[in-house]
Design an enzyme around this catalytic site. Structure first.
Site, mmCIF file in Angstrom:
data_model
loop_
_atom_site.group_PDB
_atom_site.id
_atom_site.type_symbol
_atom_site.label_atom_id
_atom_site.label_comp_id
_atom_site.label_asym_id
_atom_site.label_seq_id
_atom_site.Cartn_x
_atom_site.Cartn_y
_atom_site.Cartn_z
ATOM 1 C CB SER A 141 -2.163 -5.006 13.936
ATOM 2 O OG SER A 141 -2.771 -3.816 14.357
ATOM 3 C CE1 TYR A 154 -2.004 -2.520 8.829
ATOM 4 C CE2 TYR A 154 -3.360 -2.391 10.809
ATOM 5 C CZ TYR A 154 -2.121 -2.543 10.207
ATOM 6 O OH TYR A 154 -1.000 -2.732 10.990
HETATM 7 N N1 LIG Z 1 3.569 1.009 13.638
HETATM 8 C C1 LIG Z 1 2.501 0.515 14.245
HETATM 9 O O1 LIG Z 1 1.872 1.202 15.075
HETATM 10 C C2 LIG Z 1 2.061 -0.883 13.964
HETATM 11 C C3 LIG Z 1 1.086 -1.450 14.785
HETATM 12 C C4 LIG Z 1 0.661 -2.755 14.545
HETATM 13 C C5 LIG Z 1 1.241 -3.489 13.538
HETATM 14 N N2 LIG Z 1 2.190 -2.917 12.745
HETATM 15 C C6 LIG Z 1 2.750 -3.739 11.659
HETATM 16 O O2 LIG Z 1 4.158 -3.743 11.758
HETATM 17 C C7 LIG Z 1 4.712 -3.986 10.452
HETATM 18 C C8 LIG Z 1 5.807 -2.959 10.177
HETATM 19 O O3 LIG Z 1 5.199 -1.683 10.130
HETATM 20 P P1 LIG Z 1 5.995 -0.339 10.514
HETATM 21 O O4 LIG Z 1 5.084 0.439 11.380
HETATM 22 O O5 LIG Z 1 7.362 -0.644 10.962
HETATM 23 O O6 LIG Z 1 5.972 0.367 9.079
HETATM 24 P P2 LIG Z 1 7.077 1.139 8.208
HETATM 25 O O7 LIG Z 1 8.011 1.885 9.082
HETATM 26 O O8 LIG Z 1 6.317 1.839 7.162
HETATM 27 O O9 LIG Z 1 7.898 -0.076 7.566
HETATM 28 C C9 LIG Z 1 7.287 -0.940 6.650
HETATM 29 C C10 LIG Z 1 8.351 -1.812 6.035
HETATM 30 O O10 LIG Z 1 7.701 -2.737 5.146
HETATM 31 C C11 LIG Z 1 8.378 -2.695 3.912
HETATM 32 N N3 LIG Z 1 7.490 -2.992 2.802
HETATM 33 C C12 LIG Z 1 6.273 -2.483 2.535
HETATM 34 N N4 LIG Z 1 5.784 -2.989 1.393
HETATM 35 C C13 LIG Z 1 6.739 -3.841 0.945
HETATM 36 C C14 LIG Z 1 6.847 -4.662 -0.197
HETATM 37 N N5 LIG Z 1 5.853 -4.731 -1.097
HETATM 38 N N6 LIG Z 1 7.949 -5.406 -0.367
HETATM 39 C C15 LIG Z 1 8.955 -5.353 0.540
HETATM 40 N N7 LIG Z 1 8.918 -4.588 1.647
HETATM 41 C C16 LIG Z 1 7.830 -3.847 1.832
HETATM 42 C C17 LIG Z 1 8.958 -1.293 3.809
HETATM 43 O O11 LIG Z 1 10.075 -1.335 2.971
HETATM 44 P P3 LIG Z 1 10.173 -0.473 1.595
HETATM 45 O O12 LIG Z 1 9.675 0.886 1.905
HETATM 46 O O13 LIG Z 1 11.591 -0.555 1.248
HETATM 47 O O14 LIG Z 1 9.307 -1.186 0.646
HETATM 48 C C18 LIG Z 1 9.367 -1.041 5.247
HETATM 49 O O15 LIG Z 1 10.645 -1.588 5.467
HETATM 50 C C19 LIG Z 1 3.543 -3.935 9.474
HETATM 51 O O16 LIG Z 1 3.123 -5.253 9.156
HETATM 52 C C20 LIG Z 1 2.457 -3.216 10.268
HETATM 53 O O17 LIG Z 1 1.164 -3.573 9.821
HETATM 54 C C21 LIG Z 1 2.613 -1.642 12.921
#
Ligand SMILES: NC(=O)c1ccc[n+]([C@@H]2O[C@H](COP(=O)([O-])OP(=O)(O)OC[C@H]3O[C@@H](n4cnc5c(N)ncnc54)[C@H](OP(=O)(O)O)[C@@H]3O)[C@@H](O)[C@H]2O)c1
Length: 263
Positions: A141, A154
């Site tokens: 990120s 974070y």
């Molecule tokens: N969105 C942004 O702006 C952004 C920016 C920079 C980086 N990121 C990174 O991108 C990645 C994905 O984020 P997202 O924005 O797509 O979030 P999201 O829509 O909330 O999705 C998160 C995913 O992670 C899974 N997860 C969380 N805890 C878990 C656990 N303990 N075991 C297994 N699965 C788990 C969730 O599945 P369940 O709910 O089924 O557990 C869900 O599928 C993260 O690492 C985040 O830090 C996101």
């Protein structure tokens, strides 16, 4: 151009992970999807199968080292993984009226964003090294480039992931592996929607998945997007620390505390 066929993605039930799974879903591709929520995972699996992909749902908690190790070793033995994407993650941070993160929230975040990443990648390091091939992608990120006052833990977790990815690259690429770090800006997902803040250059999860997939196909070491935010965030690190702090303090942000707790 790399064309992985056997692909493991964590956090595939939502957001970027789900969009990545959809991007790779085509006949001949075999996807292993890790997530906890049964309904969301099942919906993703159905969508991928409708696109002709072979899918193995893996209902697992990335924090569970033993379960991850056993399950990943089993799928890798059955169908060696070409590409693993350590994507699952959560967020936690501070509301404007708060100054200190709850220690329980900090540990819960690290359990997923740091130890969850290790639990995903470690079971594949030795098998991939023995095969002399395999691609490992880390979802980092912009928040990992420099600590921000709204989300200390974070930022810490993502900075650690960045350092780990860079370290592995230097050590394992001579053995035939490819290591990639995606440095991601604002992407519209449930995680991102939970945060109230200015979100410059926000893009959709589908657009983000395409950028990451293209970068992985090209074998890039780093996939940073959007580039303008990456340049600004990178240059910011050269400013005097307290000047940067003052600039960041002017930005209003509300990052809710995670409900997750270490089990
Ligand atoms: N969105 C942004 O702006 C952004 C920016 C920079 C980086 N990121 C990174 O991108 C990645 C994905 O984020 P997202 O924005 O797509 O979030 P999201 O829509 O909330 O999705 C998160 C995913 O992670 C899974 N997860 C969380 N805890 C878990 C656990 N303990 N075991 C297994 N699965 C788990 C969730 O599945 P369940 O709910 O089924 O557990 C869900 O599928 C993260 O690492 C985040 O830090 C996101």
């Amino acid at each position: 151009m790399r064309r992985p066929r056997s692909i493991l993605i964590t956090g595939a039930s939502s957001g970027i992970g789900r969009a990545l799974a959809l991007a790779y879903a085509e006949p001949g591709n075999r996807l292993k999807l890790v997530g906890r929520d049964e309904t969301r995972l099942a919906e993703t699996v159905a969508a991928l199968r409708a696109k002709g992909a072979d899918v193995v749902p893996m209902r697992l908690d990335v924090r569970d080292r033993e379960a991850m190790s056993v399950a990943i070793a089993a799928v890798d033995k059955d169908d060696p993984i070409d590409l693993v994407i350590a994507n699952a993650g959560i967020t936690t941070g501070l509301a404007p009226h708060q100054d200190i993160e709850a220690p329980e929230a900090v540990r819960a975040l690290l359990a997923t964003n740091l130890f969850g990443v290790l639990n995903t990648v470690e079971p594949l390091l030795e098998p991939m090294r023995a095969r002399g091939t395999g691609q490992i992608a880390f979802i980092g990120s912009m928040a990992g480039l420099r600590g921000l006052p709204y989300s200390p833990a974070y930022c810490m977790s993502k900075a650690a992931v960045h350092a780990y990815a860079d370290s592995l690259r230097g050590r394992l690429e001579p053995h035939g592996l490819t290591i990639c770090l995606a440095i991601v800006g604002f992407v519209k997902t449930p995680l991102n929607d939970s945060i109230t803040a200015m979100k410059p250059f926000e893009i959709s999860d589908t657009a983000a998945a395409k950028i990451i997939k293209d970068g992985l196909a090209a074998g890039k070491a780093t996939i940073a997007f959007p580039w303008l935010l990456y340049v600004a965030a990178s240059l910011g690190r050269f400013l005097p620390a307290r000047l940067y702090d003052r600039i960041m303090a002017r930005i209003e942000a509300n990052v809710p505390e995670t409900n997750e707790r270490v089990r």
